[in-house]
Every structure is written in C-alpha cells, then in structure tokens.
Design a protein around this motif. Structure first.
Motif, mmCIF file in Angstrom:
data_model
loop_
_atom_site.group_PDB
_atom_site.id
_atom_site.type_symbol
_atom_site.label_atom_id
_atom_site.label_comp_id
_atom_site.label_asym_id
_atom_site.label_seq_id
_atom_site.Cartn_x
_atom_site.Cartn_y
_atom_site.Cartn_z
ATOM 1 N N GLY A 32 0.813 -1.213 0.000
ATOM 2 C CA GLY A 32 0.000 0.000 0.000
ATOM 3 C C GLY A 32 0.848 1.264 0.000
ATOM 4 N N ILE A 33 1.914 1.266 0.804
ATOM 5 C CA ILE A 33 2.813 2.425 0.861
ATOM 6 C C ILE A 33 3.500 2.620 -0.490
ATOM 7 N N SER A 34 3.937 1.527 -1.087
ATOM 8 C CA SER A 34 4.603 1.606 -2.393
ATOM 9 C C SER A 34 3.663 2.151 -3.451
ATOM 10 N N SER A 35 2.419 1.701 -3.412
ATOM 11 C CA SER A 35 1.426 2.187 -4.368
ATOM 12 C C SER A 35 1.208 3.689 -4.220
ATOM 13 N N ALA A 36 1.108 4.159 -2.949
ATOM 14 C CA ALA A 36 0.913 5.588 -2.702
ATOM 15 C C ALA A 36 2.113 6.399 -3.180
#
Length: 286
Positions: A32-36
């Motif tokens: 999720g952090i990588s996507s953001a």
C-alpha cells in the motif's frame, strides 16, 4: 477441555500461523505504501522513482500472495491436528467409560460430537480466532507506518488493539448458548436419521416410507432454526469486530499527532497524505 488448551498442544503450528499472518500484514502494508509513493512519483513527473516504487509494490504483493498460500496450508494443518486431538480425547473418554455411562447417550449422539461439532469448532472457533489475529495484525501494521511521527500513536494503537481483543468476548455467553442449542439439534437430526434407517424394513412393510421424508424434514427444520440463530450471534460478533477494525484504521490517520498538527499548520501535508493514501489502498484494494 477448552479450545485454547488444544492450541497449546499444537503451539508450534499455532505460533507459525500467527507469525506468517503478521508478516503477511507487513507485506500488505508495504504494498500500500509503495502504491501511494508510486502515485506521488507520477504527480511529480519522476519516472525513476515511479518504477522503483512499482517494483517494490510488485515484490510486496508477490510475497503477500505467497505468504497467503502458506497461511492457508498451515491453518489447514493446524485445524486438522486439533480435530484429531479432539476426536482422540473423545475416543479415550468413551474407551474408559463403563457400560452405564456409555449408554447415557446414543451412538448417533457420539457420531454427531465427532463430526458436526468438529465442523462447528472449525468454522466458528478456529476460523474466528484466525480472523481476529489477522485484523489485529493489520491494525498494528497500519500504526507502524505512522508511529515514527509521534509516540502517542503507539499508545493509541495499543489501546485499539486491546479493544479488538476484548470486543469478541462480549458475545461469549450468547455464542456458547446458541452453540449448545445447535449441537443438540444436530444430535437430534442424526438420531432421527439413524432410527428411521434402522426401521426402514418395518416402514416399508407398513407402506409408510413417506414417514422417512416427513421426519427428516422436521428434524432438518429444527437444525435450520438453531443454525440460523447461531449464525445471527456469530454474525453480530464478526460484524462488530469488523466495525471496530474499520474504526481503528480510520482513527489512526486522524490522530492529533499527525505531522501537520505537530509542526507548522500551514506546512504541506504531502508526506502525511501519502501515508493515509497507503492505508486506504491497503485496506480497500486487496
């Protein structure tokens, strides 16, 4: 013997499932952090950072899928080993019983204990506990992405985690009562089926074979009533837990310790928004 005693007897497999679940929540959070951050890189027209974060996201979700499979397999082994221990304990008690104690129940009742009750334990005992462990892991990992902003976030997370662990206990008495009623209904169904099939020749000669259909339908209606009642109690417990989980994951991004409130109120919230976007992506796009 309580279900937790069986978890103690299979503690190594139980610990393995917990560890895998916690690690998998970490992979999910990293994804999720990588996507953001990849979205932020696009907004900043930074192609190099975009591909780096996409690569990390791909790796994170690949491991998330792999660990998810390991969790499924490990949980299956854990469940079957607990089932075997329960059945073995029941068999030992029956083997040690005297004649009168054994015949206090019918063989159909014992069959129900060793089949229907085991299935109920698997679904609403082991299954629900695994769900709670997963939700607590996800809440904790959501907090990890925010905790470095302020120590109070860790305190908030600890309080929310305790709430998550306590809430299901509010339904314990109701669940136990409904579970016992459901168990007895299953016992009555198995007894009815055995009696009717044992008496098939008599019913056939009396041209009353339709009695088999009618009696089994009545017994199934009894089981249905208690199964639905049990499902309602289990559903109330599950949905309350899910609601608390959602509330917890919504509270953390709105915590007063968010950096834009700790620092300059007019400062950019870009970094914080990235973290909030990461949590949103992790919880809603999986």
């Amino acid at each position: 013997m309580s279900l937790f005693n069986y978890f103690k007897r299979t503690k190594f497999q139980f610990i393995l499932v917990i560890v895998l679940t916690v690690i998998n929540a970490g992979w999910q959070t990293l994804g999720g952090i990588s996507s953001a951050n990849a979205l932020s890189a696009v907004a900043q027209m930074n192609g190099k950072q975009f591909f780096i974060w996409v690569g990390i996201m791909t790796l994170a979700y690949t491991f998330y899928a792999v660990f998810g499979n390991w969790i499924t397999v490990s949980t299956a082994y854990l469940t079957q080993n607990i089932d075997t221990l329960i059945r073995t304990d029941v068999a030992k008690r029956l083997a040690a019983a005297d004649y009168h104690y054994f015949h206090e129940q019918t063989t159909a009742t014992y069959t129900s204990w060793l089949t229907n009750d085991i299935n109920t334990i698997n679904e609403f005992g082991i299954g629900d506990l695994m769900m709670i462990i997963q939700q607590i892991s996800e809440i904790s990992m959501s907090a990890v992405t925010l905790a470095y902003f302020h120590y109070s976030l860790l305190i908030t997370t600890a309080i929310l985690t305790i709430i998550m662990a306590i809430v299901p206990n509010l339904f314990t008495k109701l669940m136990a009562k409904r579970s016992l009623s459901f168990t007895h209904a299953n016992e009555r169904l198995v007894n009815t089926i055995n009696d009717l099939l044992d008496g098939f020749n008599t019913l056939f000669l009396a041209n009353a074979a339709q009695v088999i259909v009618n009696k089994i339908n009545d017994a199934c209606g009894d089981v249905k009533k208690h199964a639905v009642a049990y499902k309602k109690a289990a559903g109330a417990s599950a949905w309350t837990t899910n609601l608390i989980s959602f509330a917890c994951q919504s509270i953390l991004p709105e915590h007063p310790a968010r950096p834009s409130r700790l620092a300059d109120p007019a400062a950019s919230d870009t970094g914080w928004d990235n973290q909030r976007r990461a949590i949103f992506c992790r919880n809603n796009f999986r």
